[in-house]
Structure formats: C-alpha cells, structure tokens
Design a protein around this motif. Structure first.
Motif, mmCIF file in Angstrom:
data_model
loop_
_atom_site.group_PDB
_atom_site.id
_atom_site.type_symbol
_atom_site.label_atom_id
_atom_site.label_comp_id
_atom_site.label_asym_id
_atom_site.label_seq_id
_atom_site.Cartn_x
_atom_site.Cartn_y
_atom_site.Cartn_z
ATOM 1 N N GLN A 1 -3.534 14.879 8.169
ATOM 2 C CA GLN A 1 -3.312 15.295 9.566
ATOM 3 C C GLN A 1 -2.781 14.115 10.390
ATOM 4 O O GLN A 1 -1.844 14.251 11.175
ATOM 5 N N GLN A 2 -3.401 12.964 10.173
ATOM 6 C CA GLN A 2 -2.975 11.759 10.919
ATOM 7 C C GLN A 2 -1.546 11.372 10.569
ATOM 8 O O GLN A 2 -0.781 10.932 11.427
ATOM 9 N N LEU A 3 -1.205 11.563 9.301
ATOM 10 C CA LEU A 3 0.154 11.228 8.850
ATOM 11 C C LEU A 3 1.188 12.060 9.631
ATOM 12 O O LEU A 3 2.145 11.513 10.189
ATOM 13 N N ALA A 4 0.934 13.358 9.684
ATOM 14 C CA ALA A 4 1.868 14.243 10.381
ATOM 15 C C ALA A 4 1.918 13.896 11.871
ATOM 16 O O ALA A 4 3.013 13.827 12.468
ATOM 17 N N ALA A 5 0.755 13.622 12.467
ATOM 18 C CA ALA A 5 0.714 13.323 13.903
ATOM 19 C C ALA A 5 1.434 12.004 14.198
ATOM 20 O O ALA A 5 2.191 11.901 15.179
ATOM 21 N N PHE B 1 3.162 3.478 7.353
ATOM 22 C CA PHE B 1 2.456 2.254 6.930
ATOM 23 C C PHE B 1 1.082 2.185 7.600
ATOM 24 O O PHE B 1 0.080 1.866 6.968
ATOM 25 N N ASP B 2 1.040 2.456 8.907
ATOM 26 C CA ASP B 2 -0.228 2.344 9.643
ATOM 27 C C ASP B 2 -1.273 3.297 9.077
ATOM 28 O O ASP B 2 -2.405 2.904 8.806
ATOM 29 N N VAL B 3 -0.876 4.558 8.902
ATOM 30 C CA VAL B 3 -1.838 5.557 8.429
ATOM 31 C C VAL B 3 -2.300 5.222 7.005
ATOM 32 O O VAL B 3 -3.502 5.242 6.710
ATOM 33 N N ASP C 1 0.852 -1.199 0.000
ATOM 34 C CA ASP C 1 0.000 0.000 0.000
ATOM 35 C C ASP C 1 0.887 1.247 0.000
ATOM 36 O O ASP C 1 0.646 2.210 -0.722
ATOM 37 N N SER C 2 1.939 1.207 0.813
ATOM 38 C CA SER C 2 2.806 2.390 0.917
ATOM 39 C C SER C 2 3.713 2.567 -0.302
ATOM 40 O O SER C 2 4.145 3.673 -0.590
ATOM 41 N N THR C 3 3.982 1.481 -0.994
ATOM 42 C CA THR C 3 4.750 1.603 -2.248
ATOM 43 C C THR C 3 3.928 2.405 -3.257
ATOM 44 O O THR C 3 4.437 3.315 -3.925
#
Ligand code: GAL
Length: 417
Positions: free
Chosen positions: A407-411, A388-390, A189-191
């Motif tokens: 926002q969640q990514l930055a946090a 990865f989680d976000v 997913d992150s790739t």
C-alpha cells in the motif's frame, strides 16, 4: 595478450604518431570507482588520449550513482557542467528539457548509429528526435553470483527457483557460511527487491508495476508476496550489512566467507579484475525464477553543450569511440556488461557475457526484456526515489507488514507523479 595489454600496446604506438591538430579536453563524470569498474573506465580514457585529447576524470564514488547525480546538479546549476556525464534512461529526457544537452546527430549519422543500435535503445538516447547521449553497454540486473566451492562445502545446490534459493541459503547458514553477501544501501536493497519482483510478478506485471505504475499491480497479492519474500531473504543477511559497498559484498563471496550475492553484472568486474574465471571460480545464474527475463540497465554518456570548438571535437571523438568495436570489447570485458552493439563478435567474451547476450536477444523477442527500476531505466528519478524509501524502510524493520508495504509503495509512487 589480454585486453589491457593490447590496449597499452595500441596506446604506446599512438604516442609515436603526431597528434591531431584539434586536441581538446573532455571532462567525464561517472561513478566507476571500484577496482574492476575503474579498469573499464581507464580503457575509455586511454582511447580518448590516444586521439590526442586530454581526459579530465570526474569520478564521484558511490554505487548506483546517487552521489554523482547530486554533484552533477550542483555543477550544472552553476553553469559549468562537464563535457559528458553518465546519465541514464528517462533522466536523459529531464536533462534534455533543461536545454543543456548537445546534439550528436552528425556523429550518429556518420557512424551509422541507427543501424547499430536496437530501436528501444535509440529512443532513450534521443531527446526530441536528436541524439544527445551515447550508450556504452548493457548490464543485466537479475543475476545471482555464487561461489561453487562454498556451495560444495555446504552441500547446497545452485538454485533455479525461489524455493531452491531459500533451501540453498538454509544449507549455507547451517554450514557456518554467510548465505547472502549484501550491502545495506537503498539502491542495493531495491536491486534485490526488483529481482524478487521479476521472479514473483513475471515480466508483464513487472512492466505494469514499474513502467506503467499501475496501482492495481502495485497493491496486488503478488506484490505482497514480493515483500514477504524480501523479508524472508533479509533473515539471511548479516547484522553488519548497513552501508556496505557492493564490491565489498562481492569480495566476501570471492574469499569464501559468503555463498551468494544478488547483483547486476558489474559485480563480475570485480571477479575479472581478480583474475577469477567464470564457470569455475564463480558462477553467474539468472536470478532464481527469472530465467527468460532480462532486467536491463544501459549505461550511457550524455553530452553537454560546449562553446570551445576543440573541446567539442574531443567530445564528438569520445562519442564516436564509445560505439566502436574496439572500445565495446575492452570496456565491456572489464565492466562485466555486454556490448550495446548487437553485431559485436562475442567469441572473446567469457561464459557469463555470452549467456547474457543470448538471453538479451531471446528476452527482446519474447517480452522478457524489462527496464531496471533500481537503476533508473524504468521510471523517473522521483519514482525511483519513492520506491527506494519504501523498500529500504521495509528492509530495515524485520517486523514490517508486507501488506502495508505494498500500500505504501503505491501511495509513495502516486505522490511523486
Ligand atoms: C549502476 C551503473 C553500473 C554500476 C553500478 C554500481 O547504476 O549503471 O554501471 O556502476 O551502478 O555502481
């Protein structure tokens, strides 16, 4: 004669020669277990055995290497690490700080590594100014793999922009094909996310976001756009993607079920192992919108301190072998990557590898060369895990809000720094 048969000839000749007195054992941890990648790993094993040493294969299946890293930590904690392990990027520094890595300076000096390797690569391979790892290759992450026959049947055009990518996906879908073969695993997913980020943000802001971890870029309107594109793309992934391995997704493009796959060029190892030819059976396109940029993923073997002199000799021979032109050719032609030696003769490589080498050099000169976040080159494993989680939570919830995700990514990144 192909690389494998040339290699087996070399190996059988070697069997007739007396073995060196100092034969040791090297245990090597890696996660190259797909059909194509295993062929690449086998080339290293053969070259090491050719020198009289024995190879203990410590392969831990699982794309992206998360499972392998967990096993490595357990082994290291119990005081019994392998001689060599595939450890990459900033993680090398973390292992170096634990005081467990062996110094390869003598091999490096005798074999002129400082002259062979790009300076950015040298920095990653050293801890405190000492070589502790040897790079094996350069993978490019921002590739799109397509099956031209499927494209022709669907009347789709190979895309060069994100808009064209979605237009092609629509055509493939309308013609009854799976537009995008994807495996729903966090690293995959992150790739995809990182390739979209490179397209939407461009290389400078990509760097600010994932290397400098700049909050204003992480929460910017462009980052919201990246998540929105990921959501749109998710609509072209089939319902059975969860848990699918990357090489199974590659097989779906190969057998004509799907039209495209977004994946680093280890995907090419599967095409090559199946005897398929780049440029006719399949095409490699820079991920739409990222022409001129190169998200790199450099595989490397970090060496652990050993007490046995023979095993130490085997370890040094392994390190030396990795940067020799013969290995660089055999291994990379099977692995899908390009040599990490910039002086390597590329004439026997396929069209994708030749393009990759040209693009790597151009991107290095223009600022387009960026470390892959999804493959552990840009930031620590903690930051990588947070992303990865976000990304995976977002990917798995079709109703998720792109604005909130940024926002969640930055946090999440902030929390692990
Ligand atoms: C990457 C690794 C590649 C390839 C890929 C799929 O992290 O660098 O060599 O193995 O994972 O497992």
């Amino acid at each position: 004669m192909n690389a494998i048969s040339r290699l087996s000839t070399a190996v059988s000749l070697a069997a007739l020669m007396p073995l060196t007195a100092l034969a040791g054992e090297v245990e090597v941890l890696h996660w190259w277990t797909s059909g194509g990648e295993k062929r690449a790993a086998d080339t290293l094993q053969k070259l090491v055995e050719d020198q009289g040493h024995s190879w203990k294969d410590f392969a831990v299946a699982g794309g992206g290497g998360e499972a392998a890293m967990t096993v490595l930590k357990t082994r290291a904690v119990s005081g019994n690490p392998p001689a060599a392990a595939q450890i990459k990027g900033p993680d090398i520094q973390e292992w170096g700080e634990l005081g467990l890595l062996a110094d390869l300076n003598q091999v490096a000096e005798q074999n002129g590594w400082n002259e062979l390797l790009p300076p950015q690569v040298i920095e990653v391979m050293q801890f405190g100014g000492d070589y502790v790892a040897v790079p094996v290759n350069v993978h490019r992450v921002n590739w799109l793999w397509i099956n031209p026959e499927v494209f022709a049947k669907a009347g789709a055009t190979p895309p060069t922009t994100l808009d064209e990518f979605f237009a092609a996906a629509e055509k493939l879908k309308a013609a009854g094909f799976m537009p995008l073969a994807h495996g729903g695993q966090p690293w995959q997913d992150s790739t995809v996310f990182e390739d979209l980020a490179l397209a939407v943000l461009g290389p400078d802001d990509f760097h600010k976001a994932f290397v400098e971890l700049d909050e204003s870029v992480l929460t910017s309107a462009k980052m919201v756009e990246v998540f929105a594109a990921l959501q749109k793309l998710r609509g072209y992934v089939d319902a059975n993607a969860a848990g699918r391995d990357w090489n199974s997704a590659t097989a779906m493009v190969m057998n004509g079920k799907a039209g495209m796959q977004i994946m680093g060029d280890w995907a090419k190892s599967e095409w090559s192992a199946a005897g398929k030819v780049a440029g006719s059976d399949y095409e490699c396109l820079p991920f739409p919108g990222t022409q001129g940029s190169f998200a790199y993923n450099i595989d490397s073997l970090a060496m652990f301190k050993l007490s046995d002199a023979d095993n130490r000799k085997a370890q040094e021979d392994l390190a030396r072998t990795v940067l020799e032109p013969e290995f660089q050719q055999f291994f990379n032609q099977n692995k899908g990557s390009i040599p990490v030696r910039m002086d390597q003769d590329m004439s026997s490589f396929d069209a994708c590898a030749q393009k990759s080498m040209v693009d790597f050099k151009a991107a290095a000169a223009s600022g387009g060369l960026q470390p892959s976040l999804a493959h552990g080159m840009a930031a620590s494993s903690y930051v990588q895990g947070a992303v990865f989680d976000v990304v995976t939570n977002f990917f798995n919830d079709p109703k998720a809000d792109p604005q909130k995700a940024a926002q969640q990514l930055a946090a999440a990144i902030q929390a692990v720094q």
